[in-house]
Design an enzyme around this catalytic site. Structure first.
Site, PDB file in Angstrom:
ATOM      1  CE  LYS A 154      -3.892  -2.254   2.273  1.00  0.00           C
ATOM      2  NZ  LYS A 154      -4.647  -2.382   3.531  1.00  0.00           N
TER       3      LYS A 154
ATOM      4  CG  HIS B 229       0.111  -8.622  18.394  1.00  0.00           C
ATOM      5  ND1 HIS B 229       0.237  -9.075  19.678  1.00  0.00           N
ATOM      6  CD2 HIS B 229       1.355  -8.650  17.871  1.00  0.00           C
ATOM      7  CE1 HIS B 229       1.497  -9.380  19.925  1.00  0.00           C
ATOM      8  NE2 HIS B 229       2.195  -9.114  18.836  1.00  0.00           N
TER       9      HIS B 229
END
Length: 117
Positions: free
Chosen positions: A62, A104
């Protein structure tokens, strides 16, 4: 100068289901060095590692402005640890500096890549 920024997130539960099926996806998504590290892990750590590395590849693509595909493939991005345990991302597809971060919790794995030239 900033060349690109990419961010991605994956669900821990989705990655856990993939890990439970065996190493097939990991062998396709991880470079040989990443896969060697992955094989040493068990349980939740294995899920976090696979999800984090896959998400970093997405974030990198990206930031490059291409997405994963012909111009940037899964084997074109590798993230290993430095001596302090920080992720170090490299790619032959980019000749500048790559900054990467992984986080996370019990539900999501989120990654960020900043490309600088």
């Amino acid at each position: 100068m900033i060349f690109g920024v990419g961010i991605d997130a994956v669900e821990v539960e989705r990655v856990a289901k993939i890990v439970a099926k065996g190493d097939g996806f990991a062998k396709k998504a991880l470079t040989p060095k990443e896969f060697a590290q992955y094989q040493k892990m068990v349980g939740k750590r294995k899920v976090e590692y696979l999800g984090g590395r896959f998400s970093l590849k997405e974030s990198f693509s990206k930031a490059m402005g291409t997405g994963l595909g012909e111009k940037v493939g899964l084997m074109d991005v590798e993230t290993l640890w430095d001596e302090n345990g920080h992720p170090v991302t490299t790619s032959p597809k980019f000749d500048g500096q790559i900054f990467s971060s992984i986080t996370h919790d019990n539900h999501e794995i989120i990654t960020l890549v900043v490309l600088e030239k």
